[in-house]
Design a protein around this motif. Sequence first.
Motif, PDB file in Angstrom:
ATOM      1  N   THR A   1       0.843  -1.189   0.000  1.00  0.00           N
ATOM      2  CA  THR A   1       0.000   0.000   0.000  1.00  0.00           C
ATOM      3  C   THR A   1       0.886   1.249   0.000  1.00  0.00           C
ATOM      4  O   THR A   1       2.060   1.198   0.360  1.00  0.00           O
ATOM      5  CB  THR A   1      -0.920   0.029   1.226  1.00  0.00           C
ATOM      6  N   TRP A   2       0.297   2.367  -0.401  1.00  0.00           N
ATOM      7  CA  TRP A   2       1.030   3.636  -0.405  1.00  0.00           C
ATOM      8  C   TRP A   2       1.420   4.015   1.015  1.00  0.00           C
ATOM      9  O   TRP A   2       0.680   3.749   1.971  1.00  0.00           O
ATOM     10  CB  TRP A   2       0.151   4.733  -1.004  1.00  0.00           C
ATOM     11  N   ILE A   3       2.602   4.626   1.165  1.00  0.00           N
ATOM     12  CA  ILE A   3       3.037   5.122   2.472  1.00  0.00           C
ATOM     13  C   ILE A   3       3.228   6.637   2.401  1.00  0.00           C
ATOM     14  O   ILE A   3       3.492   7.190   1.323  1.00  0.00           O
ATOM     15  CB  ILE A   3       4.345   4.463   2.938  1.00  0.00           C
TER      16      ILE A   3
ATOM     17  N   CYS B   1       5.338 -11.483 -10.860  1.00  0.00           N
ATOM     18  CA  CYS B   1       4.061 -12.185 -11.008  1.00  0.00           C
ATOM     19  C   CYS B   1       3.676 -12.327 -12.480  1.00  0.00           C
ATOM     20  O   CYS B   1       3.198 -13.385 -12.915  1.00  0.00           O
ATOM     21  CB  CYS B   1       2.967 -11.458 -10.236  1.00  0.00           C
ATOM     22  N   GLY B   2       3.883 -11.268 -13.260  1.00  0.00           N
ATOM     23  CA  GLY B   2       3.569 -11.355 -14.672  1.00  0.00           C
ATOM     24  C   GLY B   2       4.419 -12.384 -15.384  1.00  0.00           C
ATOM     25  O   GLY B   2       3.919 -13.173 -16.201  1.00  0.00           O
ATOM     26  N   GLU B   3       5.695 -12.412 -15.065  1.00  0.00           N
ATOM     27  CA  GLU B   3       6.616 -13.352 -15.708  1.00  0.00           C
ATOM     28  C   GLU B   3       6.285 -14.792 -15.358  1.00  0.00           C
ATOM     29  O   GLU B   3       6.458 -15.704 -16.182  1.00  0.00           O
ATOM     30  CB  GLU B   3       8.046 -13.027 -15.279  1.00  0.00           C
ATOM     31  N   HIS B   4       5.790 -15.026 -14.149  1.00  0.00           N
ATOM     32  CA  HIS B   4       5.555 -16.396 -13.678  1.00  0.00           C
ATOM     33  C   HIS B   4       4.072 -16.774 -13.670  1.00  0.00           C
ATOM     34  O   HIS B   4       3.704 -17.815 -13.124  1.00  0.00           O
ATOM     35  CB  HIS B   4       6.152 -16.575 -12.283  1.00  0.00           C
ATOM     36  N   HIS B   5       3.241 -15.957 -14.258  1.00  0.00           N
ATOM     37  CA  HIS B   5       1.799 -16.237 -14.346  1.00  0.00           C
ATOM     38  C   HIS B   5       1.206 -16.485 -12.957  1.00  0.00           C
ATOM     39  O   HIS B   5       0.553 -17.501 -12.697  1.00  0.00           O
ATOM     40  CB  HIS B   5       1.539 -17.421 -15.278  1.00  0.00           C
ATOM     41  N   VAL B   6       1.475 -15.531 -12.075  1.00  0.00           N
ATOM     42  CA  VAL B   6       0.942 -15.539 -10.715  1.00  0.00           C
ATOM     43  C   VAL B   6       0.068 -14.301 -10.549  1.00  0.00           C
ATOM     44  O   VAL B   6       0.391 -13.229 -11.068  1.00  0.00           O
ATOM     45  CB  VAL B   6       2.091 -15.540  -9.677  1.00  0.00           C
ATOM     46  N   ASP B   7      -1.026 -14.429  -9.829  1.00  0.00           N
ATOM     47  CA  ASP B   7      -1.947 -13.308  -9.641  1.00  0.00           C
ATOM     48  C   ASP B   7      -1.329 -12.229  -8.758  1.00  0.00           C
ATOM     49  O   ASP B   7      -0.760 -12.525  -7.698  1.00  0.00           O
ATOM     50  CB  ASP B   7      -3.245 -13.804  -9.004  1.00  0.00           C
ATOM     51  N   PHE B   8      -1.466 -10.977  -9.192  1.00  0.00           N
ATOM     52  CA  PHE B   8      -0.978  -9.830  -8.438  1.00  0.00           C
ATOM     53  C   PHE B   8      -2.142  -8.879  -8.195  1.00  0.00           C
ATOM     54  O   PHE B   8      -2.804  -8.440  -9.137  1.00  0.00           O
ATOM     55  CB  PHE B   8       0.127  -9.103  -9.214  1.00  0.00           C
ATOM     56  N   LEU B   9      -2.413  -8.578  -6.923  1.00  0.00           N
ATOM     57  CA  LEU B   9      -3.448  -7.618  -6.564  1.00  0.00           C
ATOM     58  C   LEU B   9      -2.765  -6.320  -6.150  1.00  0.00           C
ATOM     59  O   LEU B   9      -2.057  -6.274  -5.138  1.00  0.00           O
ATOM     60  CB  LEU B   9      -4.312  -8.159  -5.413  1.00  0.00           C
ATOM     61  N   ASP B  10      -2.965  -5.276  -6.918  1.00  0.00           N
ATOM     62  CA  ASP B  10      -2.314  -3.994  -6.670  1.00  0.00           C
ATOM     63  C   ASP B  10      -3.127  -3.188  -5.665  1.00  0.00           C
ATOM     64  O   ASP B  10      -4.295  -2.880  -5.894  1.00  0.00           O
ATOM     65  CB  ASP B  10      -2.190  -3.228  -7.988  1.00  0.00           C
ATOM     66  N   MET B  11      -2.511  -2.858  -4.536  1.00  0.00           N
ATOM     67  CA  MET B  11      -3.203  -2.141  -3.463  1.00  0.00           C
ATOM     68  C   MET B  11      -2.668  -0.719  -3.291  1.00  0.00           C
ATOM     69  O   MET B  11      -2.930  -0.072  -2.275  1.00  0.00           O
ATOM     70  CB  MET B  11      -3.038  -2.918  -2.149  1.00  0.00           C
ATOM     71  N   TRP B  12      -1.942  -0.209  -4.269  1.00  0.00           N
ATOM     72  CA  TRP B  12      -1.276   1.078  -4.143  1.00  0.00           C
ATOM     73  C   TRP B  12      -2.224   2.267  -4.273  1.00  0.00           C
ATOM     74  O   TRP B  12      -2.242   3.181  -3.436  1.00  0.00           O
ATOM     75  CB  TRP B  12      -0.170   1.172  -5.189  1.00  0.00           C
ATOM     76  N   GLU B  13      -2.999   2.279  -5.327  1.00  0.00           N
ATOM     77  CA  GLU B  13      -3.770   3.469  -5.678  1.00  0.00           C
ATOM     78  C   GLU B  13      -4.844   3.881  -4.661  1.00  0.00           C
ATOM     79  O   GLU B  13      -5.064   5.076  -4.470  1.00  0.00           O
ATOM     80  CB  GLU B  13      -4.407   3.302  -7.058  1.00  0.00           C
ATOM     81  N   PRO B  14      -5.537   2.939  -4.023  1.00  0.00           N
ATOM     82  CA  PRO B  14      -6.631   3.359  -3.136  1.00  0.00           C
ATOM     83  C   PRO B  14      -6.215   4.336  -2.034  1.00  0.00           C
ATOM     84  O   PRO B  14      -7.012   5.199  -1.648  1.00  0.00           O
ATOM     85  CB  PRO B  14      -7.130   2.039  -2.534  1.00  0.00           C
ATOM     86  N   LEU B  15      -4.997   4.221  -1.534  1.00  0.00           N
ATOM     87  CA  LEU B  15      -4.548   5.083  -0.442  1.00  0.00           C
ATOM     88  C   LEU B  15      -3.580   6.171  -0.896  1.00  0.00           C
ATOM     89  O   LEU B  15      -3.173   7.010  -0.077  1.00  0.00           O
ATOM     90  CB  LEU B  15      -3.877   4.245   0.655  1.00  0.00           C
ATOM     91  N   ARG B  16      -3.216   6.180  -2.154  1.00  0.00           N
ATOM     92  CA  ARG B  16      -2.199   7.129  -2.623  1.00  0.00           C
ATOM     93  C   ARG B  16      -2.630   8.574  -2.377  1.00  0.00           C
ATOM     94  O   ARG B  16      -3.687   9.001  -2.800  1.00  0.00           O
ATOM     95  CB  ARG B  16      -1.924   6.928  -4.109  1.00  0.00           C
ATOM     96  N   GLY B  17      -1.786   9.291  -1.637  1.00  0.00           N
ATOM     97  CA  GLY B  17      -2.071  10.681  -1.322  1.00  0.00           C
ATOM     98  C   GLY B  17      -3.060  10.887  -0.199  1.00  0.00           C
ATOM     99  O   GLY B  17      -3.311  12.025   0.207  1.00  0.00           O
ATOM    100  N   ARG B  18      -3.627   9.811   0.356  1.00  0.00           N
ATOM    101  CA  ARG B  18      -4.636   9.913   1.410  1.00  0.00           C
ATOM    102  C   ARG B  18      -3.972   9.727   2.769  1.00  0.00           C
ATOM    103  O   ARG B  18      -4.164   8.729   3.446  1.00  0.00           O
ATOM    104  CB  ARG B  18      -5.729   8.865   1.195  1.00  0.00           C
ATOM    105  N   THR B  19      -3.188  10.700   3.179  1.00  0.00           N
ATOM    106  CA  THR B  19      -2.485  10.584   4.459  1.00  0.00           C
ATOM    107  C   THR B  19      -3.449  10.463   5.626  1.00  0.00           C
ATOM    108  O   THR B  19      -3.105   9.909   6.680  1.00  0.00           O
ATOM    109  CB  THR B  19      -1.536  11.780   4.658  1.00  0.00           C
ATOM    110  N   ASP B  20      -4.692  10.967   5.460  1.00  0.00           N
ATOM    111  CA  ASP B  20      -5.689  10.853   6.523  1.00  0.00           C
ATOM    112  C   ASP B  20      -6.117   9.411   6.765  1.00  0.00           C
ATOM    113  O   ASP B  20      -6.697   9.099   7.811  1.00  0.00           O
ATOM    114  CB  ASP B  20      -6.928  11.694   6.173  1.00  0.00           C
ATOM    115  N   LEU B  21      -5.826   8.528   5.811  1.00  0.00           N
ATOM    116  CA  LEU B  21      -6.216   7.132   5.951  1.00  0.00           C
ATOM    117  C   LEU B  21      -5.084   6.257   6.476  1.00  0.00           C
ATOM    118  O   LEU B  21      -5.197   5.037   6.508  1.00  0.00           O
ATOM    119  CB  LEU B  21      -6.707   6.579   4.605  1.00  0.00           C
ATOM    120  N   LEU B  22      -3.981   6.906   6.919  1.00  0.00           N
ATOM    121  CA  LEU B  22      -2.862   6.180   7.493  1.00  0.00           C
ATOM    122  C   LEU B  22      -2.667   6.620   8.945  1.00  0.00           C
ATOM    123  O   LEU B  22      -2.606   7.809   9.235  1.00  0.00           O
ATOM    124  CB  LEU B  22      -1.578   6.447   6.701  1.00  0.00           C
TER     125      LEU B  22
END
Length: 315
Positions: free
Chosen positions: A240-242, A271-292
């Motif tokens: 997640t975003w920090i 994950c892309g190279e090895h055909h493994v699922d990747f769930l990206d959790m970065w964007e939901p909190l990006r810039g939302r310092t109030d949520l940290l």
Amino acid sequence: MSESRPHTLFSFGTLRDERVQTALFGRTVPTSAASLAGYTTRPLPITDPAVIAASGLDVHLILEREPGSSVEGAVLHLTDRDLAAADAYEVDDYARRRVVLTSGQSAWAYLDADPLRSARRIVIVGDSIAYGRCDPRGGWAGRLAAAHIAGNEAAHRFFNLAVPGSFLTDVSEQTPALLAPRLPDTLIVAAGVNDSAVPLASPHPPHAAYDGPAYLADRLGPLAATALDHNARLVVVGPTWIDEARTGDYEGLRFTEARVRELRELMRSWCGEHHVDFLDMWEPLRGRTDLLADGVHPTAEGHEVLYRHLDITGR
């Protein structure tokens, strides 16, 4: 020019049709009967005209987890070019992942592109964010557990084995012994942000220094093998975003946005190279310092945002 590698692909649907094989590969391919335990199938409507033209069908099948069931099919023996053609043929609802056949042989198969939709027994391993620190409801994983179990209390199980402070080394070493009694079909790995931190005091962390792709491969590779040993689907959850301005000296570690961004991209690439699922959790909190709560751990509201990002309610 490098020689083409042989591949085995378990097919339970239209790829067994000789007409489809001829259209895709220019010939029929060697096949042998096979079965896949722990799955059943459900119908999937198809709208892609090219796929419908090749198969003659506007409804295909897709695999779904079902303990005690099995799916009969065939193993196709393919070249690199054949496998690429099969990938192009399958619509976006499918993702090519590794499975273990009833015979014990490992093979590719096309599974539901949503790695959580057909899950029944989920194990999550990871760090304090996966554990749900700063949220009495157990974080995004606790919300996922509640929704998952509510979907089918009799059949669904969720085991959160995350340990605050864990590094990927810990997770890779400790996970194999944890899985057998829980019979998982899905293994979620949600760790890594600790690995990316810069140590401010020595000796800390008590692991090999994070140094990029090789470091991740040495830890995610064994986790992928562990998941496959249990015929479970590996799902890697990205960091997640920090808020770097607020992290300071956190128990001897210094978190920087640049390092966490690098970790995110390296995880996605592996994950892309090895055909493994990747769930990206970065964007939901990006810039939302109030949520940290402290620049690293989401607040209860932040965990709710992460959970909603997974779109569990639509499954």
